[in-house]
Design a protein around this motif. Structure first.
Motif, mmCIF file in Angstrom:
data_model
loop_
_atom_site.group_PDB
_atom_site.id
_atom_site.type_symbol
_atom_site.label_atom_id
_atom_site.label_comp_id
_atom_site.label_asym_id
_atom_site.label_seq_id
_atom_site.Cartn_x
_atom_site.Cartn_y
_atom_site.Cartn_z
ATOM 1 N N LEU A 9 5.948 28.063 40.700
ATOM 2 C CA LEU A 9 5.224 28.925 39.763
ATOM 3 C C LEU A 9 5.021 30.342 40.308
ATOM 4 C CD1 LEU A 9 2.372 26.591 38.423
ATOM 5 C CD2 LEU A 9 4.383 27.385 37.179
ATOM 6 N N GLN A 10 5.129 30.494 41.606
ATOM 7 C CA GLN A 10 4.781 31.773 42.235
ATOM 8 C C GLN A 10 5.472 32.980 41.600
ATOM 9 O OE1 GLN A 10 2.387 32.387 44.834
ATOM 10 N NE2 GLN A 10 2.829 34.325 43.809
ATOM 11 N N PRO A 11 6.757 32.900 41.247
ATOM 12 C CA PRO A 11 7.397 34.076 40.625
ATOM 13 C C PRO A 11 6.789 34.475 39.279
ATOM 14 C CG PRO A 11 9.059 32.543 41.465
ATOM 15 C CD PRO A 11 7.744 31.836 41.536
ATOM 16 N N GLN A 12 6.044 33.560 38.644
ATOM 17 C CA GLN A 12 5.447 33.858 37.345
ATOM 18 C C GLN A 12 4.114 34.599 37.467
ATOM 19 O OE1 GLN A 12 7.227 32.890 34.639
ATOM 20 N NE2 GLN A 12 8.750 31.756 35.845
ATOM 21 N N PHE A 13 3.556 34.650 38.697
ATOM 22 C CA PHE A 13 2.225 35.219 38.915
ATOM 23 C C PHE A 13 2.281 36.304 39.983
ATOM 24 C CE2 PHE A 13 1.597 31.003 37.242
ATOM 25 C CZ PHE A 13 0.478 31.072 36.443
ATOM 26 N N ARG A 14 1.383 37.248 39.868
ATOM 27 C CA ARG A 14 1.228 38.247 40.927
ATOM 28 C C ARG A 14 0.346 37.707 42.046
ATOM 29 N NH1 ARG A 14 1.034 41.444 36.259
ATOM 30 N NH2 ARG A 14 -1.247 41.275 36.173
ATOM 31 N N GLU A 15 -0.620 36.838 41.679
ATOM 32 C CA GLU A 15 -1.479 36.189 42.660
ATOM 33 C C GLU A 15 -1.045 34.719 42.813
ATOM 34 O OE1 GLU A 15 -3.759 37.749 44.352
ATOM 35 O OE2 GLU A 15 -3.567 39.654 43.275
ATOM 36 N N VAL A 16 -1.483 34.085 43.877
ATOM 37 C CA VAL A 16 -1.135 32.677 44.103
ATOM 38 C C VAL A 16 -1.929 31.800 43.131
ATOM 39 C CG1 VAL A 16 -1.104 30.783 45.762
ATOM 40 C CG2 VAL A 16 -0.671 33.126 46.536
ATOM 41 N N PRO A 17 -1.255 31.012 42.287
ATOM 42 C CA PRO A 17 -1.981 30.161 41.334
ATOM 43 C C PRO A 17 -2.595 28.945 42.025
ATOM 44 C CG PRO A 17 0.366 29.740 41.172
ATOM 45 C CD PRO A 17 0.210 30.865 42.158
ATOM 46 N N ILE A 18 -3.544 28.360 41.336
ATOM 47 C CA ILE A 18 -4.163 27.118 41.815
ATOM 48 C C ILE A 18 -3.606 25.966 40.986
ATOM 49 C CG2 ILE A 18 -6.326 25.851 42.098
ATOM 50 C CD1 ILE A 18 -7.736 28.597 42.241
ATOM 51 N N VAL A 19 -3.110 24.931 41.653
ATOM 52 C CA VAL A 19 -2.529 23.771 40.973
ATOM 53 C C VAL A 19 -3.293 22.522 41.390
ATOM 54 C CG1 VAL A 19 -0.460 22.363 40.638
ATOM 55 C CG2 VAL A 19 -0.256 24.848 40.891
ATOM 56 N N THR A 20 -3.724 21.747 40.397
ATOM 57 C CA THR A 20 -4.451 20.503 40.658
ATOM 58 C C THR A 20 -3.738 19.342 39.971
ATOM 59 O OG1 THR A 20 -6.546 21.715 40.738
ATOM 60 C CG2 THR A 20 -6.664 19.318 40.508
#
Length: 269
Positions: free
Chosen positions: A133-144
């Motif tokens: 997912l990282q390329p889709q966000f500028r910040e690091v997403p949280i995944v649960t």
């Protein structure tokens, strides 16, 4: 009178000896109890258990990003729940889409597509999805990631056999037995069967000895999702050992023996 007392004692002696003998078969972790009594309380360091994702697991996956919440919306699919009545109005609430792990260990995730997560722990799966997912966000997403259908079954000589859903995705043998009301006195504690299927579909039957304290260091101490714990019954052994969980039966047996002793004494006289 002395002969009568002696005869009663002789009749009851096998029952008492059987009761003492049968007790040795009942306690769990017997050698550990002996070690504690001797002052030895040694323990072994074991890695923390973490469940691995298996085919046919149902997962919920939540993606969030406090800095860019709108970017996480496409990855959190929802479905409409069944209608429910609240304050005389029919309502339905959206719930998160669940992902079924297929036989190859894959899930179909929004935008990204197929992701192979079979055999991974939850934390490993979260890191894998986060990396994708990282390329889709500028910040690091949280995944649960959570397992929805983590369940085990306990059958055989237990008080309340059944299938139990585990909310924290971690349960050991003794916790599973506690959920089922523990073994009855007819359960064989050194021949408990564990039926397990791995992520390749291979099934095996493992025999566990719950009288041995080393069971807590066994790789089978923690149960995996869909495990079946079968407590082997042996009523013949229990009857021979004189164990009974019914006070009425005990009273009936003792009363019969006393009556028989009185009858024999009367005949002898």
């Amino acid at each position: 009178m002395r002969k009568r007392k002696s005869l009663i004692i002789l009749l009851l002696l096998p029952l008492l000896l059987a009761g003492c003998q049968s007790y040795k078969k009942v306690p769990y972790l017997q050698d550990a109890l002996q070690e504690v009594a001797a002052g030895d309380t040694g323990t072994a360091d074991m890695p923390l258990y973490d469940a691995r994702i298996m085919p046919k697991d149902l997962l919920t996956i939540v993606v969030s990003c406090p800095e860019e919440p709108e970017l996480a919306i496409p990855f959190n699919l929802t479905v409409t729940s069944p209608l429910s009545q609240e304050n005389n109005y029919l309502t339905n609430q959206p719930v998160l889409q669940q992902y079924l792990v297929d036989n190859k260990g894959n899930i179909d995730f929004p935008i990204i597509g197929n992701i192979h997560i079979g055999g991974l722990t939850k934390s490993e799966a979260e890191q894998l999805i986060k990396d994708k997912l990282q390329p889709q966000f500028r910040e690091v997403p949280i995944v649960t990631v959570r397992m929805v259908n983590y369940k085990i079954s306990v059958i055989g000589e237990v008080a309340h056999p059944g299938t139990f859903t585990i909310s924290n995705e971690k349960v050991n043998i003794f916790e599973a037995l506690a959920m089922a009301g523990d073994m009855t006195v007819y359960g064989i504690r050194d021949k408990v069967k564990l039926i397990r299927e791995d992520n390749q579909g291979k099934r095996e039957i493992i025999t566990l000895n719950l009288n041995d304290s080393d069971i807590i260091n066994s790789p089978h101490y923690y149960l995996q999702q869909n495990d079946i714990l079968y407590v082997t019954p042996n009523k013949t052994v229990s009857k021979n050992s004189g164990i009974s969980n019914s006070t009425t039966i005990w009273i009936s047996v003792v009363g019969t023996l006393v009556s028989l002793a009185s009858l024999i004494t009367t005949i002898i006289k």
